[in-house]
Design a protein around this motif. Structure first.
Motif, PDB file in Angstrom:
ATOM      1  N   ALA A   8      13.481   2.602  10.118  1.00 56.54           N
ATOM      2  CA  ALA A   8      12.518   3.207   9.206  1.00 56.54           C
ATOM      3  C   ALA A   8      11.998   4.528   9.769  1.00 56.54           C
ATOM      4  N   ASP A   9      11.710   4.563  11.080  1.00 57.62           N
ATOM      5  CA  ASP A   9      11.234   5.784  11.722  1.00 57.62           C
ATOM      6  C   ASP A   9      12.277   6.896  11.630  1.00 57.62           C
ATOM      7  N   THR A  10      13.544   6.539  11.828  1.00 57.79           N
ATOM      8  CA  THR A  10      14.610   7.544  11.740  1.00 57.79           C
ATOM      9  C   THR A  10      14.596   8.232  10.375  1.00 57.79           C
ATOM     10  N   ILE A  11      14.474   7.429   9.313  1.00 54.29           N
ATOM     11  CA  ILE A  11      14.490   7.986   7.968  1.00 54.29           C
ATOM     12  C   ILE A  11      13.226   8.808   7.699  1.00 54.29           C
ATOM     13  N   LEU A  12      12.067   8.262   8.029  1.00 48.54           N
ATOM     14  CA  LEU A  12      10.818   8.963   7.723  1.00 48.54           C
ATOM     15  C   LEU A  12      10.650  10.237   8.537  1.00 48.54           C
TER      16      LEU A  12
END
Length: 469
Positions: free
Chosen positions: A296-300
Motif C-alpha cells: 500500500a505504501d509503494t502505491i501511495l
C-alpha cells in the motif's frame, strides 16, 4: 425448458460471469442452479431468488495463502521454478481437488440437470466423469472459460511463456503434461471411489483434456474478440462470444455513499480520478499486515511523489485506494505514507464494491490484470495500469494485450514494483490519458455490440433441442 447446472469454482471474478449467464438462462425460461464457494452465495441471492445454490467448500484462495506449497506456487517466477512449484502445490492440493469433485458431484446428483456448464476448475477436477458416468443418464455439457483454454499456434499458454512463436504449441503441451500429472492420482481415486473400474476406458480415457481433443465438446471462451481475436486454427466447437457481463448492475450493487460524494466533489473541481484495487490478490499475496501495508505504501508514495512537469500529480487528480481484504482485514498504509498525500486528495475504500458500478466514474484504473477486471475496465472505456501479482496466471497475458491495444501499460510485478517506477508509469499514463482514453473508448463501443450471455444461453438451447430430439 431445461434444468441447467453451472458449477463455478473460484473468486468473484470466476463466479460473476456464470451469474450473468444464469440470469440470461432464467430469462429464456430455464431452471438454473449454481455451485460456488460460500462467499459467493450472497452475490447470487442479490440478483435472483430463483437460482438454486449449492455450496462448494475449501476456497482456492485460502489454500494458496495458507499453505507453504501454495505460497511457493505464487512466489517469484521463473519457467523452471514454476513447474516444480506447480507440481508440489498440486500434490498438496489433492484433497482440495477431491473435495471439489465431491461437492460438484453431490450437487449434480441432487439437481439432476439436463445440461451442465463447467468452469475451468470444475472441469479439471473430474467434471466430465460426473456427466458421462455418474449421473443416471449421460448429460451433455459445455466448458466455459474466461481465458484461452485450447492449444493454438498463434500464442503460447499463459502459464508457460516462450520466446519464439514456433514454440507456442510446445508451451501448451508443457502445460498439459504438468496438469495431467496433477490429476492422475485424483482421477484414479475417483474411479475407485465411484466403482468405475469396470468401464471400458483406461485411466487416460477419463482425463478432461482428452475429451477436448475429440473435437466434439462445445468450448466457450468468454473473452472479447475486441481484445483477442479467435485463433484461426481452432475448430468449429471453439466459441468466442465476448465477456459474460452482468446487466442492470447499478440497481443491485451501488457505490458507497461516501465514495460517491468524494468522486462527485472531484468532478466538480475538474480533477481526474485514479483508482487502485487488486481484488482477491491482496488476500493471497499479502498474507501479513506488514506485507499489505508495505505494498500500500509503494502505491501511495508513488502517487504522492509523481509529477507532471513541476506540478504534483496529486494537485490535478484524486486517488481511491481499495484497502478492503477478506476476513475483516484491511491493507492500511503507514502514517508516513499518508503524510505524503495532499490533504483531501485520497479516499481509502474499506468495503467491497462492484467494478462495473464504480469504473464508469474513474479516469484511470490500476489493477492486477485478471480477465474479469481487465474486461470491466475496457468495457467502461477506461485506460489501465496493470500490476501483475501472479506471474504464472493470465495477468501478464492480459497486461500484454492491453499494451498492444494501446489501452494502458503493464508495470513490473508487484514484488518488483517501487514507488519510484510506479510514479514514472503513472506520470506517463496521465500525460497521454486523453489519447489512450479515446483508443479505449473505441474498443469499448465495439464490445457493447457483443451479447455473450444471450449467445451462450442460445448454445444451451441448441444442446437441449438436440438432446430432446
Amino acid at each position: 425448458m431445461g434444468k441447467i447446472f453451472l458449477p463455478a469454482i473460484g473468486s468473484r471474478g470466476d463466479v460473476q460471469p456464470f451469474l450473468a449467464l444464469a440470469l440470461s438462462l432464467l430469462d429464456k425460461g430455464h431452471s438454473v442452479a449454481i455451485a460456488a464457494h460460500l462467499e459467493s452465495q450472497s452475490l447470487i441471492s442479490k440478483y435472483s431468488d430463483k437460482i438454486t445454490y449449492f455450496p462448494i467448500s475449501k476456497s482456492i484462495e485460502l489454500i494458496l495463502r495458507d499453505t507453504p506449497d501454495g505460497q511457493a506456487l505464487i512466489g517469484p517466477f521463473s519457467i523452471f521454478s514454476s513447474i516444480g512449484a506447480m507440481q508440489r502445490a498440486n500434490v498438496s492440493m489433492q484433497p482440495v481437488f477431491e473435495s471439489w469433485f465431491d461437492d460438484v458431484c453431490a450437487a449434480a446428483e441432487t439437481y439432476q440437470p439436463d445440461v451442465i456448464g463447467f468452469s475451468t476448475f470444475a472441469w479439471n477436477c473430474g467434471g466430465p466423469i460426473i456427466a458421462n458416468y455418474i449421473l443416471p443418464k449421460k448429460t451433455p455439457y459445455i466448458l466455459i472459460e474466461m481465458t484461452p483454454g485450447t492449444p493454438t499456434s498463434e500464442f503460447c499458454h499463459m502459464s508457460f511463456p516462450v520466446p519464439f512463436r514456433f514454440m507456442n504449441l510446445f508451451s501448451w503441451r508443457m502445460f498439459q503434461t504438468v496438469t495431467t500429472k496433477t490429476y492422475v492420482p485424483l482421477i484414479a481415486r475417483i474411479i475407485e471411489k465411484k466403482s468405475l473400474q469396470n468401464t471400458p476406458l483406461g485411466l487416460e480415457g477419463y482425463f478432461p483434456h482428452k475429451e477436448l481433443e475429440t473435437d466434439k465438446i462445445e468450448h466457450v471462451h468468454a473473452f472479447s474478440s475486441q481484445l483477442l481475436q479467435r485463433p484461426k486454427d481452432w475448430n468449429e466447437h471453439q466459441y468466442v462470444f465476448g465477456e459474460l457481463k452482468l446487466r442492470k448492475l447499478n440497481q443491485v450493487e451501488a457505490v458507497p455513499k461516501e465514495l460517491s460524494l468524494f468522486m462527485q466533489k472531484a468532478k466538480n473541481e475538474n480533477k481526474k480520478i485514479v483508482y487502485a484495487g487488486f481484488g482477491s490478490m491482496y488476500d493471497i499475496f499479502c498474507i501479513t499486515p506488514e506485507k499489505a501495508a508495505s505494498f500500500a505504501d509503494t502505491i501511495l508514495v508513488g502517487f504522492a511523489t509523481a509529477k507532471i512537469g513541476s506540478d504534483l500529480v496529486s494537485s490535478q487528480t484524486r486517488f481511491i485506494f481499495h484497502t478492503y481484504m477478506r476476513n475483516g482485514r484491511t491493507a492500511i498504509p503507514s502514517e508516513n505514507a499518508l503524510k505524503k498525500m495532499e490533504h483531501g486528495s485520497y479516499f481509502l475504500l474499506d468495503s467491497p464494491v462492484s467494478h462495473d458500478s464504480l469504473f464508469p466514474s474513474i479516469d484511470l484504473i490500476v489493477h492486477h490484470g485478471g480477465a474479469g477486471t481487465t474486461h470491466s475496465a475496457i468495457h467502461a472505456g477506461k485506460p489501465a495500469i496493470i500490476i501483475p501479482f501472479w506471474e504464472i496466471s493470465d495477468q501478464p497475458f492480459w497486461g500484454s494485450v492491453i499494451e498492444t491495444l494501446g489501452c494502458g501499460k503493464m508495470s513490473p510485478a508487484w514484488y518488483k514494483l517501487t514507488s519510484e517506477n510506479f510514479a514514472i508509469i503513472l506520470r506517463d499514463m496521465l500525460r497521454r490519458l486523453a489519447d489512450i482514453t479515446l483508443q479505449t473508448q473505441s474498443i469499448s463501443a465495439k464490445m457493447e455490440e457483443e451479447h455473450a450471455d444471450v449467445d451462450v444461453a442460445d448454445l444451451f438451447n441448441k444442446i437441449l433441442s438436440l438432446k430432446m430430439a
